[in-house]
Design a protein around this motif. Structure first.
Motif, PDB file in Angstrom:
ATOM      1  N   SER A  14       0.850  -1.283   0.049  1.00 46.24           N
ATOM      2  CA  SER A  14       0.100   0.054  -0.108  1.00 46.24           C
ATOM      3  C   SER A  14       0.749   1.113  -0.057  1.00 46.24           C
ATOM      4  CB  SER A  14      -0.872   0.167   1.172  1.00 46.24           C
ATOM      5  OG  SER A  14      -1.920  -0.962   1.185  1.00 46.24           O
ATOM      6  N   SER A  15       0.337   2.274  -0.626  1.00 46.41           N
ATOM      7  CA  SER A  15       1.091   3.735  -0.789  1.00 46.41           C
ATOM      8  C   SER A  15       2.241   3.662  -1.936  1.00 46.41           C
ATOM      9  CB  SER A  15       1.490   4.083   0.532  1.00 46.41           C
ATOM     10  OG  SER A  15       2.605   3.524   0.928  1.00 46.41           O
ATOM     11  N   SER A  86       0.272   5.605  -5.310  1.00 47.00           N
ATOM     12  CA  SER A  86      -0.436   5.489  -4.047  1.00 47.00           C
ATOM     13  C   SER A  86      -1.462   4.465  -4.043  1.00 47.00           C
ATOM     14  CB  SER A  86      -1.196   6.924  -4.043  1.00 47.00           C
ATOM     15  OG  SER A  86      -0.043   7.860  -3.977  1.00 47.00           O
ATOM     16  N   VAL A  87      -1.145   3.269  -4.295  1.00 46.22           N
ATOM     17  CA  VAL A  87      -2.278   2.220  -4.337  1.00 46.22           C
ATOM     18  C   VAL A  87      -2.722   1.617  -3.162  1.00 46.22           C
ATOM     19  CG1 VAL A  87      -1.076   1.097  -6.539  1.00 46.22           C
ATOM     20  CG2 VAL A  87      -0.368   0.316  -4.327  1.00 46.22           C
ATOM     21  N   THR A  88      -4.119   1.211  -2.909  1.00 50.96           N
ATOM     22  CA  THR A  88      -4.448   0.508  -1.645  1.00 50.96           C
ATOM     23  C   THR A  88      -5.108  -0.548  -2.196  1.00 50.96           C
ATOM     24  OG1 THR A  88      -6.731   1.415  -2.108  1.00 50.96           O
ATOM     25  CG2 THR A  88      -5.528   3.105  -1.330  1.00 50.96           C
ATOM     26  N   PRO A  89      -5.775  -1.411  -1.019  1.00 51.10           N
ATOM     27  CA  PRO A  89      -5.975  -2.688  -1.279  1.00 51.10           C
ATOM     28  C   PRO A  89      -7.105  -2.749  -2.228  1.00 51.10           C
ATOM     29  CG  PRO A  89      -5.573  -2.557   0.818  1.00 51.10           C
ATOM     30  CD  PRO A  89      -5.338  -1.351   0.467  1.00 51.10           C
ATOM     31  N   GLU A  90      -7.946  -1.721  -2.606  1.00 54.59           N
ATOM     32  CA  GLU A  90      -8.766  -1.622  -3.423  1.00 54.59           C
ATOM     33  C   GLU A  90      -8.271  -1.698  -4.915  1.00 54.59           C
ATOM     34  OE1 GLU A  90     -12.303   0.535  -1.158  1.00 54.59           O
ATOM     35  OE2 GLU A  90     -11.262   1.542  -2.750  1.00 54.59           O
ATOM     36  N   THR A 118      -1.920  -7.984  -6.602  1.00 59.39           N
ATOM     37  CA  THR A 118      -2.386  -7.806  -4.979  1.00 59.39           C
ATOM     38  C   THR A 118      -1.753  -6.778  -4.259  1.00 59.39           C
ATOM     39  OG1 THR A 118      -2.571 -10.226  -4.898  1.00 59.39           O
ATOM     40  CG2 THR A 118      -2.828  -9.088  -2.882  1.00 59.39           C
ATOM     41  N   VAL A 119      -2.268  -5.865  -3.813  1.00 57.45           N
ATOM     42  CA  VAL A 119      -1.929  -4.741  -2.981  1.00 57.45           C
ATOM     43  C   VAL A 119      -2.073  -5.218  -1.565  1.00 57.45           C
ATOM     44  CG1 VAL A 119      -2.172  -2.299  -2.227  1.00 57.45           C
ATOM     45  CG2 VAL A 119      -2.395  -3.339  -4.637  1.00 57.45           C
ATOM     46  N   SER A 120      -0.909  -5.237  -0.733  1.00 57.49           N
ATOM     47  CA  SER A 120      -1.085  -5.568   0.740  1.00 57.49           C
ATOM     48  C   SER A 120      -1.219  -4.358   1.638  1.00 57.49           C
ATOM     49  CB  SER A 120       0.150  -6.230   1.005  1.00 57.49           C
ATOM     50  OG  SER A 120       1.332  -5.347   0.930  1.00 57.49           O
ATOM     51  N   SER A 121      -2.172  -4.529   2.677  1.00 55.79           N
ATOM     52  CA  SER A 121      -2.397  -3.546   3.469  1.00 55.79           C
ATOM     53  C   SER A 121      -1.476  -3.141   4.574  1.00 55.79           C
ATOM     54  CB  SER A 121      -3.779  -3.826   4.116  1.00 55.79           C
ATOM     55  OG  SER A 121      -3.665  -4.853   5.003  1.00 55.79           O
TER      56      SER A 121
END
Length: 121
Positions: A14-15, A86-90, A118-121
């Protein structure tokens, strides 16, 4: 025969910035007018258009993603690249690249097999 192949990391934190490359064979990505798209499908949802880069280098993006998206190309390698910042789990989805003769991405003539990100939180 036109073939597209996505490549890039399957896991992003994430981010961070998600970066995927599409390698095209069988046709030049500078062909005009022709459109090279990025599309994604989140789990349990439909296809979502991200943006395109046209054969002359012109770009367009989905309004919902435009502030975080860039698309570039390397004509010497016949590749185009997606960067989603700036990716998020969404942003977890299967990401596809595709080619179409017009702006209607749903009418693509060729498409890659897709790559899971897959974006990890």
């Amino acid at each position: 025969q036109v073939q597209l192949q996505e490549s890039g990391p399957g896991l992003v934190n994430s981010s961070q910035t998600l970066s995927l490359t599409c390698t095209v064979s069988g046709v030049s990505i500078t062909m005009f007018p022709y459109y090279w798209h990025w599309i994604r499908q989140p789990p349990g949802k439909g296809l979502e258009w991200i943006g395109y880069i046209r054969g002359d280098g012109n770009r367009a993006f989905s309004p919902s993603l435009s502030r975080r998206t860039s698309i570039s190309r390397d004509t010497s390698k016949n590749q185009f690249t997606l960067q989603l910042h700036s990716v998020t789990p969404e942003d977890t989805a299967v990401y596809y690249c595709a080619g179409s003769p017009g702006t209607n991405w749903a009418s693509y003539e060729s498409r890659g097999q897709g790559t899971q990100v897959t974006v990890s939180s």
